[in-house]
Design a protein around this motif. Structure first.
Motif, PDB file in Angstrom:
ATOM      1  N   LYS A  41     131.682  66.859  53.302  1.00 36.71           N
ATOM      2  CA  LYS A  41     133.027  66.290  53.334  1.00 36.71           C
ATOM      3  C   LYS A  41     133.956  67.063  54.264  1.00 36.71           C
ATOM      4  O   LYS A  41     135.175  67.141  54.036  1.00 36.71           O
ATOM      5  CB  LYS A  41     133.612  66.192  51.923  1.00 36.71           C
ATOM      6  N   GLY A  42     133.390  67.653  55.296  1.00 44.31           N
ATOM      7  CA  GLY A  42     134.191  68.333  56.301  1.00 44.31           C
ATOM      8  C   GLY A  42     134.805  69.630  55.844  1.00 44.31           C
ATOM      9  O   GLY A  42     135.695  70.159  56.516  1.00 44.31           O
ATOM     10  N   MET A  43     134.305  70.203  54.714  1.00 37.24           N
ATOM     11  CA  MET A  43     134.984  71.396  54.208  1.00 37.24           C
ATOM     12  C   MET A  43     134.087  72.416  53.512  1.00 37.24           C
ATOM     13  O   MET A  43     134.402  73.592  53.513  1.00 37.24           O
ATOM     14  CB  MET A  43     136.087  70.983  53.237  1.00 37.24           C
ATOM     15  N   MET A  44     132.974  71.995  52.879  1.00 43.15           N
ATOM     16  CA  MET A  44     132.127  72.924  52.151  1.00 43.15           C
ATOM     17  C   MET A  44     130.766  73.011  52.833  1.00 43.15           C
ATOM     18  O   MET A  44     130.366  72.101  53.580  1.00 43.15           O
ATOM     19  CB  MET A  44     131.984  72.515  50.692  1.00 43.15           C
ATOM     20  N   LEU A  45     130.053  74.105  52.602  1.00 41.07           N
ATOM     21  CA  LEU A  45     128.783  74.346  53.264  1.00 41.07           C
ATOM     22  C   LEU A  45     127.636  74.163  52.285  1.00 41.07           C
ATOM     23  O   LEU A  45     127.703  74.642  51.144  1.00 41.07           O
ATOM     24  CB  LEU A  45     128.748  75.766  53.845  1.00 41.07           C
ATOM     25  N   SER A  46     126.597  73.500  52.732  1.00 40.75           N
ATOM     26  CA  SER A  46     125.452  73.252  51.870  1.00 40.75           C
ATOM     27  C   SER A  46     124.874  74.561  51.364  1.00 40.75           C
ATOM     28  O   SER A  46     124.654  75.509  52.118  1.00 40.75           O
ATOM     29  CB  SER A  46     124.377  72.475  52.640  1.00 40.75           C
ATOM     30  N   GLY A  47     124.648  74.625  50.040  1.00 38.39           N
ATOM     31  CA  GLY A  47     124.047  75.797  49.430  1.00 38.39           C
ATOM     32  C   GLY A  47     124.979  76.976  49.226  1.00 38.39           C
ATOM     33  O   GLY A  47     124.556  78.024  48.740  1.00 38.39           O
ATOM     34  N   VAL A  48     126.252  76.836  49.585  1.00 40.90           N
ATOM     35  CA  VAL A  48     127.225  77.930  49.433  1.00 40.90           C
ATOM     36  C   VAL A  48     128.224  77.530  48.339  1.00 40.90           C
ATOM     37  O   VAL A  48     129.034  76.620  48.528  1.00 40.90           O
ATOM     38  CB  VAL A  48     127.963  78.230  50.744  1.00 40.90           C
ATOM     39  N   PRO A  49     128.197  78.191  47.191  1.00 42.45           N
ATOM     40  CA  PRO A  49     129.042  77.781  46.058  1.00 42.45           C
ATOM     41  C   PRO A  49     130.507  78.216  46.204  1.00 42.45           C
ATOM     42  O   PRO A  49     130.817  79.236  46.830  1.00 42.45           O
ATOM     43  CB  PRO A  49     128.412  78.519  44.858  1.00 42.45           C
ATOM     44  N   ASN A  50     131.383  77.419  45.633  1.00 43.35           N
ATOM     45  CA  ASN A  50     132.795  77.788  45.426  1.00 43.35           C
ATOM     46  C   ASN A  50     133.474  78.318  46.682  1.00 43.35           C
ATOM     47  O   ASN A  50     134.219  79.291  46.641  1.00 43.35           O
ATOM     48  CB  ASN A  50     132.906  78.820  44.291  1.00 43.35           C
ATOM     49  N   LEU A  51     133.198  77.671  47.793  1.00 44.12           N
ATOM     50  CA  LEU A  51     133.827  78.056  49.062  1.00 44.12           C
ATOM     51  C   LEU A  51     134.161  76.800  49.836  1.00 44.12           C
ATOM     52  O   LEU A  51     133.344  75.883  49.937  1.00 44.12           O
ATOM     53  CB  LEU A  51     132.902  78.955  49.880  1.00 44.12           C
ATOM     54  N   ALA A  52     135.372  76.764  50.388  1.00 43.35           N
ATOM     55  CA  ALA A  52     135.782  75.676  51.266  1.00 43.35           C
ATOM     56  C   ALA A  52     136.348  76.257  52.553  1.00 43.35           C
ATOM     57  O   ALA A  52     136.939  77.350  52.554  1.00 43.35           O
ATOM     58  CB  ALA A  52     136.813  74.790  50.583  1.00 43.35           C
ATOM     59  N   TRP A  53     136.150  75.518  53.635  1.00 48.08           N
ATOM     60  CA  TRP A  53     136.641  75.912  54.954  1.00 48.08           C
ATOM     61  C   TRP A  53     137.564  74.807  55.434  1.00 48.08           C
ATOM     62  O   TRP A  53     137.142  73.654  55.554  1.00 48.08           O
ATOM     63  CB  TRP A  53     135.454  76.103  55.898  1.00 48.08           C
ATOM     64  N   CYS A  54     138.803  75.153  55.676  1.00 46.42           N
ATOM     65  CA  CYS A  54     139.808  74.157  56.031  1.00 46.42           C
ATOM     66  C   CYS A  54     139.874  73.980  57.545  1.00 46.42           C
ATOM     67  O   CYS A  54     140.257  74.906  58.269  1.00 46.42           O
ATOM     68  CB  CYS A  54     141.179  74.589  55.501  1.00 46.42           C
ATOM     69  N   ILE A  55     139.478  72.810  58.019  1.00 47.35           N
ATOM     70  CA  ILE A  55     139.648  72.481  59.438  1.00 47.35           C
ATOM     71  C   ILE A  55     140.337  71.131  59.537  1.00 47.35           C
ATOM     72  O   ILE A  55     140.199  70.278  58.655  1.00 47.35           O
ATOM     73  CB  ILE A  55     138.320  72.477  60.213  1.00 47.35           C
ATOM     74  N   GLY A  56     141.100  70.939  60.606  1.00 44.94           N
ATOM     75  CA  GLY A  56     141.858  69.710  60.775  1.00 44.94           C
ATOM     76  C   GLY A  56     141.162  68.732  61.698  1.00 44.94           C
ATOM     77  O   GLY A  56     140.010  68.912  62.087  1.00 44.94           O
ATOM     78  N   TYR A  57     141.894  67.701  62.052  1.00 42.82           N
ATOM     79  CA  TYR A  57     141.362  66.688  62.960  1.00 42.82           C
ATOM     80  C   TYR A  57     141.420  67.164  64.401  1.00 42.82           C
ATOM     81  O   TYR A  57     142.268  67.978  64.769  1.00 42.82           O
ATOM     82  CB  TYR A  57     142.164  65.389  62.830  1.00 42.82           C
ATOM     83  N   THR A  58     140.525  66.619  65.208  1.00 47.09           N
ATOM     84  CA  THR A  58     140.597  66.843  66.657  1.00 47.09           C
ATOM     85  C   THR A  58     141.296  65.683  67.343  1.00 47.09           C
ATOM     86  O   THR A  58     141.778  65.828  68.464  1.00 47.09           O
ATOM     87  CB  THR A  58     139.190  67.014  67.259  1.00 47.09           C
TER      88      THR A  58
END
Length: 487
Positions: free
Chosen positions: A364-381
């Motif tokens: 969903k454009g924010m979390m990494l497969s296999g990595v728990p309880n972490l989100a990465w916030c990136i915006g639109y290009t």
């Protein structure tokens, strides 16, 4: 060791927006913002070059919960920085920021359902880690080792590290580049410099738009502030989304419109081809926006010019081109692009195993497969950064509330092994040089469903705000053992 429910990394646009959403939509969760710099603002605190400005309108780049009040819709960097300071102070977010704390590593323990986060000053534990540091390398931009550069007797500067004492008054300036930074610098430096030349190897699509939005100004004069803000924001979102969709649907027609519009604004001495006729399709790379046609004005009045050629070598007095032409220069600005950094260059481990982010897929454009309880916030290009970053922050709040409501403590997206057979596709799907250079570090997209990042705000709005969290890919798990948070 200090424990907080949520640690936000980065106090820029995304981090401040994330803090507000936590305070209002998941208020039972404690949080802090860890900021590596000495002030908030992120990109807008970092970049100080002449003319630095947004290339998105501030009604969508600004926060939906804190209306943009200034006159200009396309705002300069200092105004945006003031807006961020005002927002953080208004909602008490500034009290949660811990400055000078660059996060260097984060280690996840499934047994404890905790991240241990180490900064340059101290260590923390948290139940959820939310990285809002964007994807640019703040330490250095992209630097090209040009032939003969050491022989050049003038000054060479990179926009990311602009010297406060640089005086280019009455000097001959060459700006190397054709992207957003170059088209900003040229008209900003032209009034003081003797002459500014934009030297580009290949052109970008450049479109002008008014710095002020006359319709929005009229609306703000008759409607209450918050209502006007929502109407203007909705109008701008709809318009930008439709324009982007049309450009991608009919790229040849869009290229003709962009090229012919640029040609009408150029002096007779500067032909649109080759100087403003790119070889790629519109929005294969970001479209460069210039407010009030300032770049074209500088070209028409002769204070600036554009040269499309390749560099053969620097000389003591300037630059010699492949064509044999020599450009005299006292100051050279290498607007050659940025470098990308994933997750703020944080070293990640999960249960003792190192995480190579490039081997993960983005959920969903924010979390990494296999990595728990972490989100990465990136915006639109293809649209304002904040549109997507705000959706991401609201989704994170939904996750946190769901964990509380279900008595679970771990959320981790698990990808179907079949997705690994999909063609490699970086999370930022543009052909720009800075993205191609980072292909070996960026996480990947899948081919279907939540593993595909779509540059579509209306679709993301429905998916991230309203669709059920249990979609088969997101796994919710209990903690393996009780956690002692008093340590």
């Amino acid at each position: 060791m200090v424990h907080l429910d949520v640690l936000i990394v980065g106090a820029g646009l995304s981090g401040i927006g994330a803090a507000y959403r936590l305070q209002t939509q998941a208020p039972s969760h404690s949080y802090a913002i860890l900021e590596g710099r000495d002030d908030l603002g992120g990109t807008w605190d970092l970049f100080r070059y002449p003319g630095v400005r947004s290339d998105s309108d501030m009604f969508t780049l600004g926060f939906p919960f804190h209306p943009w009040k200034a006159a200009k819709a396309i705002a300069d960097g200092p105004s945006i920085l003031d807006y961020l300071h005002e927002t953080a102070a208004t909602y008490g977010i500034d009290k949660h920021i811990r400055f000078g704390q660059q996060v260097v590593r984060a280690s996840w323990s499934s047994e404890d359902a905790l991240w241990t986060v180490e900064t340059t000053k101290e260590s923390y534990t948290c139940s959820f880690l939310y990285v809002c540091s964007g994807y640019y390398n703040y330490d250095s931009g992209y630097v090209v080792d040009f032939p003969g550069l050491k022989d050049f007797q003038g000054e060479v500067v990179h926009p990311q590290h602009w010297p406060e004492d640089l005086d280019y008054t009455g000097k001959r300036v060459v700006v190397i580049g054709s992207g957003a930074t170059a088209v900003t610098l040229v008209p900003a430096m032209a009034p003081a410099a003797a002459h500014v030349t934009m030297l580009q190897r290949s052109p970008s699509y450049v479109a002008s738009r008014p710095a002020a939005d006359a319709f929005s100004d009229r609306l703000r004069a008759v409607l209450p502030e918050k209502l006007a803000h929502h109407v203007i924001r909705g109008k701008n979102v709809a318009l930008s989304s439709l324009v982007y969709a049309a450009i991608r649907r009919w790229p040849a027609h869009a290229a003709w419109v962009l090229n012919s519009t640029a040609a009408k604004q150029l002096p007779a001495s500067i032909p649109a081809d080759p100087h403003f006729t790119p070889q790629y399709k519109p929005w294969d790379q970001r479209l460069c926006l210039v407010p009030d046609a300032d770049l074209f004005r500088a070209l028409r009045d002769g204070t600036a010019s554009v040269v499309t050629d390749e560099i053969d070598t620097f000389t003591p007095d300037g630059i010699r081109l492949r064509s044999g032409e020599e450009l005299p220069a006292d100051v050279v600005v290498t607007a050659t692009g940025l470098q990308m950094a994933v997750l703020g260059k944080i070293e990640l481990t999960v249960d003792g195993s190192h995480v190579d982010v490039h081997d993960t897929f983005v959920y969903k454009g924010m979390m990494l497969s296999g990595v728990p309880n972490l989100a990465w916030c990136i915006g639109y290009t293809n649209n304002s950064w904040t549109l997507r970053s705000d959706l991401t922050s609201q989704y994170v709040c939904r996750l946190l509330n769901h964990l509380d409501a279900t008595g679970t403590t771990i959320c981790v997206p698990e990808i179907d092994p079949a997705e690994y057979d999909a063609p490699p596709r970086p999370v930022v799907d543009l052909t720009s040089g800075y993205i191609r250079r980072a292909a070996n570090i960026l996480p990947r997209q899948g081919s279907t469903g939540p593993w595909r990042l779509r540059q579509n705000y209306p679709r993301d709005l429905l998916t991230l705000r309203y669709r059920h969290l249990n979609d088969g890919a997101m796994q919710f798990k209990p903690t393996r053992k009780p956690v002692d948070l008093t340590r």
